[in-house]
Each structure stands twice: as C-alpha cells, then as structure tokens.
Enzyme design. Structure first.
Site, PDB file in Angstrom:
ATOM      1  N   TYR A 326      -0.805   6.312   2.587  1.00  0.00           N
ATOM      2  CA  TYR A 326      -0.836   6.848   1.206  1.00  0.00           C
ATOM      3  C   TYR A 326      -1.216   8.324   1.174  1.00  0.00           C
ATOM      4  CZ  TYR A 326      -1.775   1.803   0.403  1.00  0.00           C
ATOM      5  OH  TYR A 326      -1.764   0.420   0.404  1.00  0.00           O
ATOM      6  N   CYS A 353      -1.040   6.904  19.226  1.00  0.00           N
ATOM      7  CA  CYS A 353       0.075   7.742  19.698  1.00  0.00           C
ATOM      8  C   CYS A 353       1.037   8.035  18.549  1.00  0.00           C
ATOM      9  CB  CYS A 353       0.769   7.008  20.840  1.00  0.00           C
ATOM     10  SG  CYS A 353       1.237   8.144  22.118  1.00  0.00           S
TER      11      CYS A 353
END
Ligand SMILES: Cc1ncc(COP(=O)(O)O)c(C=O)c1O
Length: 431
Positions: A326, A353
């Site tokens: 968000y 990652c």
C-alpha cells in the site's frame, strides 16, 4: 510518535526494556503492549455506556489473530469478528465464546459455514445470494435458526487507499443497494424461517481520518431499513478508524468516531420513531495497531552519496507487507537510545530479495551500528496477520508485555517448520 525510555536510555514497551526483549526472544520480534489494547477496548465500550445506547464492540481479528488476542478480547468482554475458517478455529481454540463471534467474508465456503453454524457462531454477516441460499440449507440441516445481518454495499467512498476502500459501489463486498439487490436479499431473508434477520452491516474502508463517511454510512443503513418498512435490531457500521503511523497522521480519538455514529443513529431512531437499535462497530487497526511494534537488528548499510542511505534490518516485507503493498508509511526509532540526536535520514530496507522490500521510506536516525536494535512503531495491525514465508524466511515470534512482565504468545518459526509440509519428490517417471 510517542514512545518511552528507561534510565539506560533504552526504549521501553509496557515498562519492559526493548533491548532485553530483543536479547531474550531474538529479532525480528513483534511486541504488543497489552495495557494499550485493553485501554482502547475499554475506551470504545465507555463511549457507548456513557451515551446509554445498546451496542456491541466487535474486535476485527483480521488485523491480528492469535489465541492470545482472542483471550484478551474475551477478558475485556468484547466480541470478535472473524473472516475465515482459520480465524474461527483459532478463536475456538482460545476458548472464545462462539456466541460472541460474527462471521464476515465475501466468499464463505460450505464447510466454513457448516462449522460456524455447528459451533454456534452468534451472527453470520451474509454477503451474497449464494451464501443466503447455502446458509439457509445448512441451518435447516442443523435445525438452527441462525442470527444474520445483511452486508450492504452502500455506495459510499471512504477517503483512503484504493485497496482498503470497500464502501464504493464498485466493490466485491455486499449486496448492492443502488441496483435493488439489497432489497431483494432482504425480502428473501425476511421470509426464510431458518434465519433470524437482525439487521444491516456496511464497512466503508480502513484507515479513515474523518467522521463524515461513518455518519453517511450509519444514516444510509437506517434510511434503507426504514424505506423497507423495517425496524432492525442491529446497525453494524464496520470498522476503519484511522491511527497514527507518522507525525503527519492526525487520527481522531475513538470518542469522535463513536459519538458521530451514535449521534446519527439516535437521530434516525427519533426521526423514525424506532426503539434504539444496537449499534455494532468492528474496530481492528485502532485496537491493536498502536499497541504493537516490531524490533529488528540493524545489519548492513549502503550509502549512495547525494542520493540515498539504505539501512538494512533482519526482517522486511515478509513480516510487514504494508509498505510494499500500500506504499504505507511508518516511523522507526533506535531502541538503544531513541532520544539521541538524529544525524542522518535513511531508508530502512528489509533483507528480502526485492527492491520494493522497504519498511520505512524515510527516517531521521542517530548514527547506528550493526547489531543495534531498531523499532518500527505501530505495526500491531495487518503486520503479523499478513506475514509470509517469502524467501523461505521463518515468521517472527510475537510477545505480549503488560505491567513490566512479558510472555511469548507465538513462537518463532524454525527452518524445520518451513519444510514440515514439504514432501520428497518420488514419482517414478520415464524422463
Ligand atoms: C468487514 C470489516 N470489518 C472491520 C474491518 C476492520 O477495519 P479496521 O482494521 O480498519 O478497523 C475490516 C477491515 O477492512 C472489514 O473488512
């Protein structure tokens, strides 16, 4: 953002030294100050008590669902809202009274509904016509007259992030009001002897900072029932009360949200000459959000002159997906000495990652060393609840603190937990 420290200049949580917690339980670590949770639960109840209106405060456990939080909610005498078979299972395992559970969700399965009726879940909040049909069959099979509310899609937009806005017409949730589907659902439910139709429900969204959406929602639900010639026993306006994540956020006190809803419904009850319906609210974020924080160990850093300072910690999007999902903002403090003068502005990155694996986009901090402890504040809601094993990282532990004492309430996952459900590949093939 508010925090407290002790004579060692260390951050404290519920009067417990955060550095000690990190050393005792390891990091990443979710820490909840239970006295803050109790305080908010009681504050909501007190407002309704003061206004002398019938009510239910139902903790929206989707924000954070573990056995321990259901036990605290039960101790505080509030209800809980569940949205899956898994939350139901956890609540029952915690010894939560099923009568005080309400069940929300836009695609509840036959099995989830069957268990819910069997276990005596107090109220099912029906979201769609398929559910209306199968729940009636299940209730008949079990010879139960099930208490239900109808979830309405009110066509009210809440000023919040698109992904956590649910009241607009283009929503996957609820019976649409504007096209008459809600009235059709009412007619079906009202006539169905397997149901005790108690009222209406609408949740307009989350992380909302003004009262207008709640006032509009409450008024619309009452006007809708009145337009159908019906005096409901319950009006449930959902949750959505905003909290502070950074100093830019200015949430209203619980009392302002609740009083606006009470005022509106008292007005409608008088206007329609109704017996005062029960007012139900379903706060989640506002009950657990501010009470929780996550402790991390600081590791590597990367300095790009005149561009960015990255500070990496031993957690990230796997334990707090909200910044990535968000673009949510958070604040962090150096738990070793939160009051030390700040010397740089850093981006707190995780160990996952992914470039989007950020926990705090921009944070002024004192100089830090690898091994220092960083606390990201107000992570109590939709943090652990949305945690994952991305990059096969175990999910962190959860600790509750109260009055200077602390207890592990969710153990840290181990690597062995990660492979517990894995199977060796033994298929015999020609290739
Ligand atoms: C139906 C329903 N009720 C209550 C809530 C809790 O909202 P919040 O955590 O913003 O209070 C949600 C969350 O989105 C919800 O979908």
């Amino acid at each position: 953002m508010k925090y407290s420290t002790n004579t060692s200049q260390h951050l404290t949580i519920g009067h417990v030294d955060a550095i000690d917690l990190a050393q005792s339980y390891g990091t990443p670590l979710y820490v909840y100050d239970v006295s803050k949770i109790r305080h908010t639960m009681r504050a909501f109840k007190a407002i309704f008590e003061k206004e002398n209106v019938p009510y239910v405060v139902s903790y929206a456990s989707k924000a954070f669902a573990t056995k321990a939080i259901y036990q605290v909610a039960q101790q505080e005498g509030i209800h809980a809202d569940i949205v899956s078979g898994g939350e139901l299972y956890t609540a029952l395992k915690a010894g939560f009274d099923p009568k005080h559970l309400s069940f929300n969700g836009n695609n509840k399965s036959w099995d989830e509904l069957t268990v819910a009726v069997e276990k005596g879940v107090g109220t099912i909040i029906v979201d769609n016509f398929l559910e209306l049909q199968i729940l009636s069959e299940i209730a008949a099979q079990q010879n139960v007259k099930q208490d239900i509310l109808l979830r309405i899609s009110p066509g009210i937009s809440a000023h919040t992030h698109e992904f956590i806005s649910t009241g607009q017409q283009d929503s996957k949730f609820g019976f649409d009001l504007l096209t008459g589907q809600a009235k059709k659902a009412y007619d079906i439910a009202q006539k169905d002897e397997n149901f005790n139709l108690r009222g209406l429900h609408a949740h307009i969204g989350s992380q909302i900072f003004d009262v207008t959406g709640f006032e509009k929602n409450a008024a619309l639900l009452a006007e809708t029932a009145q337009s159908w010639g019906w005096q409901p026993a319950v009006i449930n306006v959902g949750g959505g009360f905003g909290i502070q994540y950074t100093s830019e956020d200015e949430p209203l006190p619980e009392s302002e949200y609740a009083n606006a809803i009470i005022r509106t419904l008292k007005g409608k009850a008088a206007e329609f000459d109704w017996k005062m319906p029960e007012i139900w609210i379903e706060p989640g974020r506002s009950i657990v959000g501010p009470a929780g924080q996550t402790l991390y160990t600081i590791g590597s850093r990367k300095d790009i002159p005149d561009l960015r300072h990255y500070l990496a910690v031993d957690g990230g999007m796997g334990d707090n997906i909200r910044p990535a999902l968000y673009e949510a903002n958070y604040s962090a403090v150096l738990a070793n000495n939160p009051n030390a003068p700040t010397e740089e502005v850093v981006r707190v990155a995780g160990k996952y990652c992914e470039s989007g694996d950020v926990l705090v986009w921009q944070q002024a901090l004192p100089k830090t060393q690898p091994g220092d402890i960083l606390s990201v504040l107000a992570t109590g809601a939709y943090g652990y609840a949305m945690a994952s094993n991305y990059n096969r990282n175990p999910r962190p532990a959860v600790v509750f603190v109260e009055e200077g004492k602390h207890q592990l309430v969710v153990a840290r996952e181990t690597y062995a937990n990660l492979t517990a459900l894995d199977k060796d590949y033994t298929l015999e093939t020609t290739s």
